[in-house]
Design a protein around this motif. Sequence first.
Motif, PDB file in Angstrom:
ATOM      1  N   TYR A 214       1.031  -1.242   0.197  1.00 25.04           N
ATOM      2  CA  TYR A 214       0.112  -0.029   0.019  1.00 25.04           C
ATOM      3  C   TYR A 214       0.851   1.339   0.098  1.00 25.04           C
ATOM      4  O   TYR A 214       0.422   2.219  -0.667  1.00 25.04           O
ATOM      5  CB  TYR A 214      -1.041  -0.239   0.966  1.00 25.04           C
ATOM      6  N   ILE A 217       1.856   2.668  -3.458  1.00 22.39           N
ATOM      7  CA  ILE A 217       1.129   3.245  -4.445  1.00 22.39           C
ATOM      8  C   ILE A 217       1.418   4.602  -4.847  1.00 22.39           C
ATOM      9  O   ILE A 217       1.302   4.931  -6.141  1.00 22.39           O
ATOM     10  CB  ILE A 217      -0.319   2.904  -3.996  1.00 22.39           C
ATOM     11  N   ARG A 221       2.282   5.489  -9.042  1.00 24.59           N
ATOM     12  CA  ARG A 221       1.601   6.355  -9.755  1.00 24.59           C
ATOM     13  C   ARG A 221       2.379   7.487 -10.272  1.00 24.59           C
ATOM     14  O   ARG A 221       2.197   8.031 -11.414  1.00 24.59           O
ATOM     15  CB  ARG A 221       0.340   6.941  -8.970  1.00 24.59           C
ATOM     16  N   ASN A 233      -0.849  -6.505  -3.743  1.00 21.79           N
ATOM     17  CA  ASN A 233      -2.244  -6.548  -4.032  1.00 21.79           C
ATOM     18  C   ASN A 233      -3.101  -5.744  -5.062  1.00 21.79           C
ATOM     19  O   ASN A 233      -2.455  -5.308  -5.802  1.00 21.79           O
ATOM     20  CB  ASN A 233      -3.278  -6.075  -2.432  1.00 21.79           C
ATOM     21  N   ASP A 234      -4.392  -6.109  -5.255  1.00 25.20           N
ATOM     22  CA  ASP A 234      -5.036  -5.531  -6.383  1.00 25.20           C
ATOM     23  C   ASP A 234      -4.982  -3.935  -6.546  1.00 25.20           C
ATOM     24  O   ASP A 234      -4.920  -3.414  -7.605  1.00 25.20           O
ATOM     25  CB  ASP A 234      -6.462  -6.113  -6.550  1.00 25.20           C
ATOM     26  N   GLN A 235      -5.034  -3.208  -5.457  1.00 21.98           N
ATOM     27  CA  GLN A 235      -4.944  -1.603  -5.337  1.00 21.98           C
ATOM     28  C   GLN A 235      -3.483  -1.586  -6.224  1.00 21.98           C
ATOM     29  O   GLN A 235      -3.500  -0.471  -6.724  1.00 21.98           O
ATOM     30  CB  GLN A 235      -5.233  -1.296  -4.138  1.00 21.98           C
ATOM     31  N   ALA A 238      -3.530  -2.070  -9.798  1.00 18.68           N
ATOM     32  CA  ALA A 238      -4.328  -1.064 -10.572  1.00 18.68           C
ATOM     33  C   ALA A 238      -3.723   0.134 -10.699  1.00 18.68           C
ATOM     34  O   ALA A 238      -3.882   1.164 -11.598  1.00 18.68           O
ATOM     35  CB  ALA A 238      -5.765  -0.937  -9.604  1.00 18.68           C
ATOM     36  N   ALA A 239      -2.802   0.409  -9.605  1.00 23.21           N
ATOM     37  CA  ALA A 239      -1.890   1.873  -9.924  1.00 23.21           C
ATOM     38  C   ALA A 239      -0.708   1.791 -10.841  1.00 23.21           C
ATOM     39  O   ALA A 239      -0.281   2.713 -11.262  1.00 23.21           O
ATOM     40  CB  ALA A 239      -1.215   2.296  -8.495  1.00 23.21           C
TER      41      ALA A 239
END
Length: 267
Positions: A214, A217, A221, A233-235, A238-239
Amino acid sequence: MIKAIFFDIDGTLRDFTEKGIRPKTRQAISLAKNHGVRCFIATGRHLLEIQEENLLDGLVFDGYVLLNGSLCLDAGLFPLYENPIPASQVKTILTLQKELGFALLFMEKSSLYVSHITSQLEKLQAQIGTAIPPVEPHMERGLLHPIYQMSPFSENLPAEFFAARLPLCDVTSWHDGGAFDITPKGGGKRLGIQKIMEHYGYSQNEIAAVGDGYNDIPMIRYAGIGIAMGNGNDQVKAAADFVTGPIGEDGLLHAVEYLSRFFGSPA
């Protein structure tokens, strides 16, 4: 053209469940360096943890974004940027710790220590393969020395609890919760990376970042090319601009091989 790569440590350069650095990970760092690309660390870890537990297993880097961006060092470990937590926030969390009894970890520039040992602290430190820091019976020393990161360990208190009471700080969960990294508001790995960029003269599109958690991220980005590990993890995925394989399948080497198409000629 990519001129610098920022690497998370846990879950990116090293597997939580293994000792040492995988041969393919060493190959990845060599590939980047052979093309003249500078390699930096970007971690929530303290320098003492990295050194005393040999987390990098002999790998040499060009600089270090430590404590989630609150302390940045050059290759010679000279400070390039420091961003301690406001003393008012340290005082608040000390009051909360006394009232609620959770274990609390303080990180100064040259030391780290905990209020006391709990089963939650033991469990989470074991999960990341790290020794328990020394116990400090007088946590009020944190009011006398700058604190760069605070980590409460609690099974019952959510991140929102601390965020509501520490308005001058950011609160980031560890992978599976139960502990949090608390840093100055607006800080984080992204800010630390920006300070390294300023020092070396890099632009945003000249850097890449690789991570899995986390706290990675924002840097994923921000970077010109952001890469998520397959074990993230998926978050995090996704970034990212690109998702590589898991660390257990030599995902870091695949990440750097992907980036190599954006490198200059070999040095």
